[in-house]
Structure formats: structure tokens, C-alpha cells
Design a protein around this motif. Sequence first.
Motif, mmCIF file in Angstrom:
data_model
loop_
_atom_site.group_PDB
_atom_site.id
_atom_site.type_symbol
_atom_site.label_atom_id
_atom_site.label_comp_id
_atom_site.label_asym_id
_atom_site.label_seq_id
_atom_site.Cartn_x
_atom_site.Cartn_y
_atom_site.Cartn_z
ATOM 1 N N ARG A 102 0.724 -1.324 -0.008
ATOM 2 C CA ARG A 102 0.060 0.019 -0.027
ATOM 3 C C ARG A 102 0.868 1.154 0.207
ATOM 4 N N MET A 103 1.905 1.108 0.734
ATOM 5 C CA MET A 103 2.958 2.435 0.758
ATOM 6 C C MET A 103 3.601 2.659 -0.874
ATOM 7 N N TRP A 104 3.947 1.529 -1.399
ATOM 8 C CA TRP A 104 4.531 1.690 -2.662
ATOM 9 C C TRP A 104 3.349 2.131 -3.730
ATOM 10 N N ILE A 105 1.955 1.679 -3.585
ATOM 11 C CA ILE A 105 0.963 2.517 -4.324
ATOM 12 C C ILE A 105 1.012 3.680 -4.062
ATOM 13 N N GLY A 106 0.849 4.179 -2.686
ATOM 14 C CA GLY A 106 0.556 5.608 -2.269
ATOM 15 C C GLY A 106 1.847 6.330 -2.908
ATOM 16 N N ALA A 107 2.850 5.888 -3.150
ATOM 17 C CA ALA A 107 4.116 6.565 -3.547
ATOM 18 C C ALA A 107 3.989 6.723 -5.039
#
Length: 530
Positions: A487-492
Motif C-alpha cells: 500500500r505504501m508503494w501504491i501511495g508513492a
Amino acid sequence: MDYQYILGGIFLASSLAFVFVLYSFGVKKKVTKSGLSSKDVKSNNGYAKLSSENGICLQEVEGETDIVIVGAGVAGAALAYTLGKDGRRVHVIERDLSEPDRIVGELLQPGGYLKLLELGLEDCVDEIDAQRVFGYALYKDGKNTKLSYPLENFNADVSGRSFHNGRFIQRMREKASSLPNVKLEQGTVTSLLEENGTIKGVNYKTKSGEVFATKAPLTIVCDGCFSNLRRSLCDPKVEVPSHFVGLVLENCNLPYANHGHVILGDPSPILFYPISSTEIRCLVDVPAGQKLPSLGNGDMAHYLKTVVAPQVPPELYDSFIAAIDKGNIRSMPNKSMPASPYPTPGALLMGDAFNMRHPLTGGGMTVALSDIVVLRNLLKPLHNLHDASALCNYLESFYTLRKPVASTINTLAGALYKVFCASPDPASIEMRQACFDYLSLGGVFSNGPIALLSGLNPRPLSLVLHFFAVAIYGVGRLLIPFPSPKRMWIGARLISGASGIIFPIIKAEGVRQMFFPASVPAYYRMPPIH
């Protein structure tokens, strides 16, 4: 929790915007204009003969003209009336004076209606069965939300208007030609008249085949999105992000009366809005990456019935199918082109010949009418237009003064279209959902973006803040309550994708003119004194 996402988003968005506006920009190169030279003109009993290389004789039109306008569409007709009302002697040349039949230019935002009022053209939406528009309904995955224009502080007559484009244009042409100092003539302009780098007028051919030249101190080119003269006056970088397929639904009611309806469909948006008391325009967007189905062999009808119809609101489904079966399906390319003019003595570009944006947000006429107000105010103190060099230098301020309205609407149109298009990318899917949910929050979260879209609040910085607030809101939805590496990667990637959408549009518009217009020297140009 939603409000915590927004506050964090606004803070980060403002930081990103501040960093971006520090970029520097390249200068535009000038090119040489083309056309027949006015030195070839020789006087002959009130007319003039002009010999070209192929032996065609051109007659020069008699009489003094202050301004020649090429094109009598929305921009040209409104400009002719405005300048004629100020006492200018105007000669308008339009290729076809019959009523246009187009599938765009049918929705005037409230900000554009305010410009009509300012120009004295508000009665042009009377007696054409125009419909009042008070906002939008946004649909996604079976859910919908109503987004109203923030009109509380305006006169009760102020709202959007939707209508048949041709009826609106004919009303404005009638208004312009009612002035004794405005000459409206049917003819095809073939080239600009140039002498030593200065535009002196135009060459044109009448319907009967006669070829004429007409001269004026200022020539304003408003010959539309398919302009054949713009290359002499600007650096056109035209993109075609999609096509619109147009139908007319008859004798049915929209789920939300007097509202435009935007369906966030797959692969791209579907629009519905009223154009008369009995007709609803439907525009189906087909993105550039997808082949446009053929109208002639039935592929288009099949595509509309199998791909588009299942996404249409149930209240409109039967009328949509009936409109397909009726067969009056049309398509047109959607064009986008930033304003990149060459300051040219004796000439100016206006309307779609000068600047285009995706028509998703219906902002084209608002930009054109706003530009006319700016130009009128600049020309008003000038009694003499004959010093072409001084006039050109003075009118460079037009390109800066128009920016608040034009850049806000242009940037929003380009950014919203990219966000609203479906994509298999998880970050794009999250951004699209975040946009729908953000607008559904109501209050400042819907009023702010709708005020920008409608031309009621032309503030580029406000646009950037809302855009990144949406992006950060989407990131917050991903990370709370349990952030995972995925999810952090998608957010970035969501933040990176949002930046990749809006920053190139802003750069094309001109960061300095858009955010710091007072720092542009042309902003302070004073009228030439004669």
C-alpha cells in the motif's frame, strides 16, 4: 478521519507547488509569417489589383476598416459585437454563415455567463430554448453524488446555460451585424497580407469565387480548432487525446434535472446534459489509445450497445438505445493546444485557433469570452491602431492578463480527463476513486473544485492545492489504519502519477505567468501615446 487526510494533503500539496514553480522556462522562437505582400497592391478606381504568382487578380475592399476578424463563431461573433459597440469599424469574414451544427460548444459555464453579462450579450441565450444548468451529477460504480455550483453570492439569473451551439452563434451574429459599423461577410480567407513582418489584412474568396484583399491596422484570427492561419502566428502543438461520439436523446428526463451528468465509465467518461426542453446531448469519450469504431459498417452502434449502454444510468437506458437505433451518430476529435503565440505586429489569435483544452469540463467558451473582455479593456483607451509595432508591444500584456481564467480552466480540463479515464494501474485506480470520494465529501471539498471548473474562481494556486489534496486523501485511504509495504508503494506511485499529470500541463501553460503574473514585465505595459 477524512478531514485529517485533507489537512495533510493541503500542506504537502502547497509545499510541492512551491517547489515546482521555481522551475525556469524556455523562450519561444519566432518564425517568419507567410502570405502575399501588400507591396504588390496598386490602386485602381477605389479598388486595388494584386497580382500573385499564379496570375489571380485580387480586388482590395473599399473603405476604412479598423479591425478585420477572421471567423464568426463564438469568439469571432462576440468579439465583433464587443469592438463594434466600442465604435470600431469591423469587417468580419466567415467561411459559412449558415447555422452551424456541432456536437460541442453546447455548455456555457456560469463564469462564461458572467462574461456574457459583462459584454452585453446575455440576451443571446434567450429565445433559443436554452436550459439553465446548476451543477453536475457524478456517477461511479453504481454510486452518484450531486455537485452544485456555488451561486449563493450571485444574482438569481446567474447559472450555466446549455443549448444548441448553432442557435447561440446565430444570435450573436445577429447582434454583431445589427451594428452599422460591423460588416459581416461570407468568404474563405486564404492567406494573411504581410509587409516587412507586419500583417496588413487578409486575402479572401467570396462564395461566387471573386478574390479580394481587405486591410486594417489589426487582424484578429478566430477561425476555430481547424485553423489554417494559426501557423503564421503561433507554434501550434496540437494533441488529440480522444474523440467524442455524439447522440441526442429525446423525450426523457435526466436523473438530476438541470444538471450535467458525468459517468466515470470504462474506458473513459460519458456525458449527458440538456440542450433543449426535449433533447439531451450524450457524448461518449473514446480515448486516443483505442481505435474509433467505424460509423459506416455498424461497428460504432455495436460498441455503444455492448460497451457503453450497460454503464448508462437506468433512467436513460431506453432513450440511449433508441438514439443509437435512430442512427444520427456523429464523432469529432477532441483537441488540446497550449497558447504559444509569436507576438506579431498587426495580428492577434483568439478562440480555439489560439488555445484549446479537452472539452470534458465545458470551459472553451468561458475562456474565449474572458479573453474578449481582457482584449476589449486593453483596446478601449487606444484611438489609433496604426502603429503596429507599438500596438504589438502593448498587446503582449494580453497573454499575461488572460492567464488566471485560461490557465485554471485549461489545467483542470487536462488533469481531470486523465484522472477520470479508467486504467489497470492500481495507483490510477486509487486516484480515480479518491477524486470521486473527495468531491462527495461536500462543503469546501466540492465547492472549491466546482468553483474552479465553472470559471467562478479562476485561481491556479487553489487548483493545485485541491488536486494534491485529492492525491494525499487517496494516500491516506491506503495507509490508514494498517499501512503495508504494498500500500505504501501504491501511495508513492499515486503521488508520482498525480505530479506527472499536472506538472507538464502547468509547464505548458507557463508557471511564471500562471502563478506570478506581476513578475512579467508585460503585465505593466501602458497604452501607446499618440
